[in-house]
Write an enzyme that holds these catalytic residues in place. Structure first.
Site: not given
Length: 247
Positions: A6, A8-9, A11, A101, A103, A123, A126
């Site tokens: 996964d 993310g922006n 992590r 997205g 995610d 969620d 960010t």
């Protein structure tokens, strides 16, 4: 063995799907770091997976770096999740399904796997997203709210006298600027979520079950009015469902 990732922006999180079970989950911030050296440090001890399934919302540059590393070290190309109109028991509400997205799509798939009832997922990453799922698996849509760090940066960049500093103390009435920004942004997120969730509960019967995930979930949870199910690995759970269905 499948490596689930996964990106993310802020992590990158990962876990191994082995014989239907998630194990070895971990994560790290990638802000200001090159992905190649980061993966070298964190993944060098991993056994070569048979497959890599990825949710990536950090952009094409991160996807290319991940592919370069995995091909060089494992001779393996990652597979990237692309949301579609209907799959895994979920019907995507977006007019252009691929624009949801990856995610958020994975989280909805995991939510559907967890329960066959009205539910929604928050969620706290960010950006903070809210997505609602009906008992029939229909995604009813969602919202996107600036995340805590994003709010702080916006204040620092647009307001004279507000420095971009690490988190301060959270209090209802702060006595310095750092704490005022920390508490103010946190209360802004909580107030928005409580109002949105309250409005959702008024129009969706029976009242949906709330689920929360993301890196800032533990900071937000204590102040929220409703009781949430905390599912920190929800996106990875969704990837695991996809991997199992595709195998």
């Amino acid at each position: 063995m499948t490596l689930l990732v996964d990106v993310g922006n802020t992590r990158i999180r990962w876990a191994i799907l082995d014989d239907g079970a998630l194990c070895g989950g971990a994560g790290v911030s990638h802000v200001g770091m090159d992905l190649g050296p980061l993966l070298e440090q964190r993944w060098e001890a991993l056994a070569r997976p048979e497959r890599i399934l990825v949710s990536n919302v950090a952009g094409a540059e991160w996807a290319a770096a991940l592919e370069t590393w995995s091909r060089a070290h494992w001779d393996l190309a990652p597979e990237y999740v692309v949301p579609c109109r209907k799959a895994f028991g979920v019907i995507n509400a977006y007019h252009v399904p691929q624009r949801l997205g990856a995610d958020r799509w994975a989280a909805l798939v995991a939510l559907r796997q967890r329960m066959k009832a009205n539910a929604f997922v928050v969620d706290c990453g960010t950006a903070i997203t809210v997505d609602v799922l009906s008992a029939e698996g229909e995604h009813l849509g969602g919202l996107i709210i600036p995340g805590l760090a994003m709010m702080r940066r916006a204040l620092a960049q647009q307001t004279a006298g507000v420095p971009d500093e690490p988190d301060g103390q959270v209090s209802l009435l702060a006595r310095d600027t750092r704490d005022a920004v920390t508490g103010g942004t946190l209360y802004a997120v909580v107030a928005a979520l409580d109002r949105v969730v309250g409005d959702i509960a008024e129009v969706l019967t029976p009242e949906p079950t709330p689920v929360i995930t993301g890196g800032d979930a533990e900071r937000v949870l204590p102040l929220l009015c409703r009781r949430y199910i905390h599912a920190p690995d929800l996106v990875l759970e969704g990837l695991a469902v996809m991997a199992a269905c595709d195998s």
